[in-house]
Design a protein around this motif. Structure first.
Motif, PDB file in Angstrom:
ATOM      1  N   HIS A 210       0.409  -1.054  -0.107  1.00 28.78           N
ATOM      2  CA  HIS A 210       0.019   0.316  -0.173  1.00 28.78           C
ATOM      3  C   HIS A 210       1.048   1.663   0.126  1.00 28.78           C
ATOM      4  O   HIS A 210       1.680   1.195   0.439  1.00 28.78           O
ATOM      5  CB  HIS A 210      -0.848   0.256   1.505  1.00 28.78           C
ATOM      6  CG  HIS A 210      -1.789  -0.936   0.714  1.00 28.78           C
ATOM      7  ND1 HIS A 210      -2.836  -1.234   0.207  1.00 28.78           N
ATOM      8  CD2 HIS A 210      -2.568  -1.778   2.048  1.00 28.78           C
ATOM      9  CE1 HIS A 210      -3.626  -1.865   0.221  1.00 28.78           C
ATOM     10  NE2 HIS A 210      -3.909  -2.909   1.492  1.00 28.78           N
ATOM     11  N   VAL A 211       0.612   1.886  -1.086  1.00 31.71           N
ATOM     12  CA  VAL A 211       1.077   3.267  -1.114  1.00 31.71           C
ATOM     13  C   VAL A 211       0.924   4.443  -0.691  1.00 31.71           C
ATOM     14  O   VAL A 211       0.120   4.625  -0.371  1.00 31.71           O
ATOM     15  CB  VAL A 211       1.462   3.716  -2.065  1.00 31.71           C
ATOM     16  CG1 VAL A 211       2.117   5.340  -2.094  1.00 31.71           C
ATOM     17  CG2 VAL A 211       2.377   2.741  -3.343  1.00 31.71           C
ATOM     18  N   MET A 212       1.331   5.210   0.706  1.00 34.21           N
ATOM     19  CA  MET A 212       0.507   6.607   1.285  1.00 34.21           C
ATOM     20  C   MET A 212       1.774   7.309   1.779  1.00 34.21           C
ATOM     21  O   MET A 212       2.940   6.670   1.311  1.00 34.21           O
ATOM     22  CB  MET A 212      -0.094   5.549   2.481  1.00 34.21           C
ATOM     23  CG  MET A 212       0.548   5.489   3.570  1.00 34.21           C
ATOM     24  SD  MET A 212       0.037   4.495   4.808  1.00 34.21           S
ATOM     25  CE  MET A 212      -1.179   3.646   4.672  1.00 34.21           C
ATOM     26  N   THR A 213       1.756   8.731   2.209  1.00 34.48           N
ATOM     27  CA  THR A 213       2.116   9.587   2.427  1.00 34.48           C
ATOM     28  C   THR A 213       3.080   9.612   4.271  1.00 34.48           C
ATOM     29  O   THR A 213       2.090   8.814   4.550  1.00 34.48           O
ATOM     30  CB  THR A 213       1.475  11.054   2.122  1.00 34.48           C
ATOM     31  OG1 THR A 213       0.487  11.022   3.156  1.00 34.48           O
ATOM     32  CG2 THR A 213       1.312  11.227   0.988  1.00 34.48           C
ATOM     33  N   SER A 214       3.602   9.673   4.535  1.00 38.31           N
ATOM     34  CA  SER A 214       4.505   9.950   5.743  1.00 38.31           C
ATOM     35  C   SER A 214       3.089  10.811   6.238  1.00 38.31           C
ATOM     36  O   SER A 214       2.635   9.590   7.575  1.00 38.31           O
ATOM     37  CB  SER A 214       5.277  10.784   6.064  1.00 38.31           C
ATOM     38  OG  SER A 214       5.138  11.988   5.259  1.00 38.31           O
ATOM     39  N   ALA A 215       2.462  11.587   6.363  1.00 39.12           N
ATOM     40  CA  ALA A 215       1.419  12.436   7.212  1.00 39.12           C
ATOM     41  C   ALA A 215       0.137  10.815   7.283  1.00 39.12           C
ATOM     42  O   ALA A 215      -0.781  10.979   8.485  1.00 39.12           O
ATOM     43  CB  ALA A 215       0.426  13.379   6.227  1.00 39.12           C
ATOM     44  N   GLU A 216      -0.427  10.062   6.281  1.00 42.79           N
ATOM     45  CA  GLU A 216      -1.682   9.444   6.196  1.00 42.79           C
ATOM     46  C   GLU A 216      -0.688   8.291   7.235  1.00 42.79           C
ATOM     47  O   GLU A 216      -1.849   7.667   8.105  1.00 42.79           O
ATOM     48  CB  GLU A 216      -2.206   8.848   4.995  1.00 42.79           C
ATOM     49  CG  GLU A 216      -2.283   9.847   4.134  1.00 42.79           C
ATOM     50  CD  GLU A 216      -2.714   9.758   2.888  1.00 42.79           C
ATOM     51  OE1 GLU A 216      -3.801   9.926   2.292  1.00 42.79           O
ATOM     52  OE2 GLU A 216      -1.501   8.374   2.545  1.00 42.79           O
ATOM     53  N   LEU A 217       0.715   7.738   7.295  1.00 41.23           N
ATOM     54  CA  LEU A 217       0.944   6.637   8.132  1.00 41.23           C
ATOM     55  C   LEU A 217       0.754   7.086   9.500  1.00 41.23           C
ATOM     56  O   LEU A 217       0.745   6.588   9.850  1.00 41.23           O
ATOM     57  CB  LEU A 217       2.278   6.796   7.610  1.00 41.23           C
ATOM     58  CG  LEU A 217       2.917   5.096   8.379  1.00 41.23           C
ATOM     59  CD1 LEU A 217       2.009   3.737   8.685  1.00 41.23           C
ATOM     60  CD2 LEU A 217       4.576   5.483   8.119  1.00 41.23           C
ATOM     61  N   ILE A 218       1.219   8.457   9.635  1.00 41.97           N
ATOM     62  CA  ILE A 218       2.066   8.992  10.904  1.00 41.97           C
ATOM     63  C   ILE A 218       0.124   9.224  11.836  1.00 41.97           C
ATOM     64  O   ILE A 218      -0.040   8.572  12.544  1.00 41.97           O
ATOM     65  CB  ILE A 218       1.897  10.297  10.757  1.00 41.97           C
ATOM     66  CG1 ILE A 218       3.748  10.136  10.694  1.00 41.97           C
ATOM     67  CG2 ILE A 218       1.365  10.531  12.324  1.00 41.97           C
ATOM     68  CD1 ILE A 218       4.114  11.633  10.246  1.00 41.97           C
ATOM     69  N   ASP A 219      -0.860   8.932  10.616  1.00 40.12           N
ATOM     70  CA  ASP A 219      -2.787   9.265  11.239  1.00 40.12           C
ATOM     71  C   ASP A 219      -2.902   8.113  11.745  1.00 40.12           C
ATOM     72  O   ASP A 219      -3.872   7.433  12.485  1.00 40.12           O
ATOM     73  CB  ASP A 219      -3.183  10.100  10.627  1.00 40.12           C
ATOM     74  CG  ASP A 219      -4.573  10.387  10.322  1.00 40.12           C
ATOM     75  OD1 ASP A 219      -4.334  11.016  11.841  1.00 40.12           O
ATOM     76  OD2 ASP A 219      -5.445   9.949  10.164  1.00 40.12           O
ATOM     77  N   LEU A 220      -2.647   6.889  10.426  1.00 40.34           N
ATOM     78  CA  LEU A 220      -3.247   5.194  10.908  1.00 40.34           C
ATOM     79  C   LEU A 220      -2.266   4.538  12.203  1.00 40.34           C
ATOM     80  O   LEU A 220      -3.338   3.869  12.789  1.00 40.34           O
ATOM     81  CB  LEU A 220      -2.931   4.869   9.042  1.00 40.34           C
ATOM     82  CG  LEU A 220      -3.041   3.264   9.705  1.00 40.34           C
ATOM     83  CD1 LEU A 220      -4.483   2.875   9.726  1.00 40.34           C
ATOM     84  CD2 LEU A 220      -2.502   2.949   8.279  1.00 40.34           C
TER      85      LEU A 220
END
Length: 224
Positions: A210-220
């Motif tokens: 799954h490709v995501m941004t660092s901000a999306e990962l931090i939130d997740l």
């Protein structure tokens, strides 16, 4: 556009949005691939320096500071940070894989102790962090990383580094084939050009990772 709909290839254009992955801290590790001095060196030839200028701008302006911040968050939350680097064990490089010996840009002869093979200071391993040395593109097939991850109980890898379309992609595919769950952080990676970077993200997204941004990962992950 969120990670659930971005970077879609032809194969997944109409696929339903994926569910949020469950990332258990004790079973998750950040894997930083090949951010070494050789990749940060500026070319002597003016034409080559100009050709690579966008890559260096992305590294200095986005990838390095973003990855450094992600490393710090993982460490602060007690989540493992693992590093992989290219280097040969023999000075003449006979131990390298064929892909590292063929003529051309990918022909890297970097002995273990050379300055070029060292991880850049901004992203250097913290005390006690694992560093694996590889002589192949994939950090999994070229090292004992698979055994290390199994022994540590790691099931999910958050992958970062360079180059998106080469060693990063090779590692992602190897991890997926070995049934590890993989998240690729797109603003912590770079290829020779932004076009190559985007193309590779679309190719490997939703099948190998799954490709995501660092901000999306931090939130997740709810990383403080």
């Amino acid at each position: 556009m969120s990670w659930k709909t971005a970077h879609r290839s032809f194969y997944y254009q109409n696929a339903p949005a994926p569910e949020d992955p469950v990332l258990i801290p004790q079973e998750t590790a950040l894997l930083c691939i090949d951010v070494q001095n050789y990749g940060m060196e500026l070319h002597d030839d003016p034409d080559e320096r100009a050709r690579w200028a966008p890559f260096h701008a992305r590294m200095q302006g986005t990838v390095i500071p973003t990855l450094r911040g992600l490393q710090e968050r993982f460490r602060a939350n007690g989540i493992d940070v693992i590093h992989a680097r290219i280097a040969c064990l023999l000075d003449n490089g006979r131990d390298r894989s064929l892909s590292q010996k063929l003529p051309g840009w990918n022909n890297l002869l970097m002995p273990l102790s050379s300055d070029a093979s060292q991880i850049i200071p901004e992203l250097a391993p913290a005390r006690g962090e694992i560093v694996v040395t590889k002589t192949t593109d994939s950090a999994l097939t070229g090292t004992n990383l698979r055994l290390i991850l199994q022994n540590m109980g790691i099931r999910t890898l958050v992958v970062t580094g360079i180059y998106t379309d080469q060693c990063v992609s090779s590692t992602v595919r190897s991890l997926a084939d070995e049934s590890f769950r993989v998240i690729l952080v797109e603003d912590c990676c770079a290829a020779g050009t932004d076009e190559l970077h985007r193309q590779e993200l679309a190719i490997i997204n939703m099948i190998y990772c799954h490709v995501m941004t660092s901000a999306e990962l931090i939130d997740l992950m709810q990383l403080s």
